[in-house]
Design a protein around this motif. Structure first.
Motif, PDB file in Angstrom:
ATOM      1  N   GLY A 198       0.798  -1.209   0.000  1.00  0.00           N
ATOM      2  CA  GLY A 198       0.000   0.000   0.000  1.00  0.00           C
ATOM      3  C   GLY A 198       0.831   1.259   0.000  1.00  0.00           C
ATOM      4  O   GLY A 198       2.034   1.237   0.242  1.00  0.00           O
ATOM      5  N   PRO A 199       0.190   2.392  -0.233  1.00  0.00           N
ATOM      6  CA  PRO A 199       0.897   3.671  -0.348  1.00  0.00           C
ATOM      7  C   PRO A 199       1.444   4.208   0.960  1.00  0.00           C
ATOM      8  O   PRO A 199       2.270   5.119   0.955  1.00  0.00           O
ATOM      9  N   GLY A 200       0.998   3.660   2.089  1.00  0.00           N
ATOM     10  CA  GLY A 200       1.508   4.156   3.367  1.00  0.00           C
ATOM     11  C   GLY A 200       2.729   3.416   3.858  1.00  0.00           C
ATOM     12  O   GLY A 200       3.233   3.681   4.946  1.00  0.00           O
ATOM     13  N   ASN A 201       3.224   2.484   3.060  1.00  0.00           N
ATOM     14  CA  ASN A 201       4.313   1.627   3.506  1.00  0.00           C
ATOM     15  C   ASN A 201       5.643   2.349   3.447  1.00  0.00           C
ATOM     16  O   ASN A 201       6.042   2.846   2.400  1.00  0.00           O
ATOM     17  N   THR A 202       6.359   2.346   4.561  1.00  0.00           N
ATOM     18  CA  THR A 202       7.668   2.983   4.589  1.00  0.00           C
ATOM     19  C   THR A 202       8.748   1.937   4.819  1.00  0.00           C
ATOM     20  O   THR A 202       8.489   0.751   4.924  1.00  0.00           O
TER      21      THR A 202
END
Lengths: 111, 115
Positions: free
Chosen positions: B99-103
């Motif tokens: 997902g786009p929130g993955n760091t």
């Protein structure tokens, strides 16, 4: 293949000045873009993460913007301090869970 | 404290020797990565792993080897086949979620010098 470029490579500013760091990427199919800080001889610390659906993120004196369609991001640092001296790297995350890093901008804030 | 631990911080290798850099994480991350950083250059991916007992080559895998026998550990061996190993090595880890929130989180790095 995704390519990430950062300009300028080095920047020196007097304390208190506002500044902008630039990051560009070639493939707009990204999940997110992150800005990291790296102190000499250390690992990377995440500063801000902008998801692909977002336009900007703010944390304290830092503001990062993202224009995915043009493949650009900026990191704005307000009222710079000597403690901000470090290398700043941007990275994009692609749909395959991979991260692509720029070469960084080395920032020196002169007291 | 949770985090990524790399050791040793400094390592010297003689010509023809293999050396192993350790990377341990207690963040319960599935994905782990090894990057190489040379002066004035960005991070280049050596190997990555998304699950135990599986790993994939990155852009500069030649002369390096890895293993992933445990979720927490991802050691990197720099073999004698790597002709220019002097560099700063960074280990990182992250959740497998795409997902786009993955760091991604980094260790403090290891300096390898050939003597």
């Amino acid at each position: 293949k995704q390519e990430v470029t950062q300009i300028p490579a080095a920047l020196s500013v007097p304390e208190g000045e506002n500044l902008v760091l630039n990051c560009s990427f070639t493939d707009s199919a990204i999940y997110n873009l992150q800005w990291f800080r790296q102190d000499p001889g250390k690992g990377l610390t995440s500063l801000l993460l902008i998801q692909s659906s977002q336009r900007e993120q703010t944390s304290g004196r830092l503001n990062a913007s993202l224009d995915k369609s043009s493949g650009r991001s900026t990191l704005y640092i307000a009222a710079s301090q000597p403690g901000d001296s470090a290398t700043y790297l941007c990275a994009v995350k692609d749909t395959g869970n991979q991260f692509y890093f720029g070469t960084g901008t080395s920032l020196t804030v002169i007291p | 404290d949770g985090g990524i631990t790399q050791s040793p911080k400094y390592l010297f290798r003689k010509e023809g020797q293999n050396v192993t850099l350790s990377c341990e994480q207690n963040l319960n991350h599935d994905a782990m990565y090894w990057y190489r950083q040379d002066p004035g250059q960005g991070l280049r991916l050596i190997y990555y792993s998304q699950i135990v007992n599986d790993f994939q080559k990155g852009d500069i895998a030649e002369g390096y080897s890895v293993s992933r026998e445990k979720k927490e550990s991802f050691p990197l061996t720099v073999t004698s086949a790597q002709k220019n190993p002097t560099a700063f090595y960074l280990c990182a880890s992250g959740h497998l979620d795409r997902g786009p929130g993955n760091t991604i989180y980094f260790g403090e790095g290891s300096w390898l010098t050939v003597v």
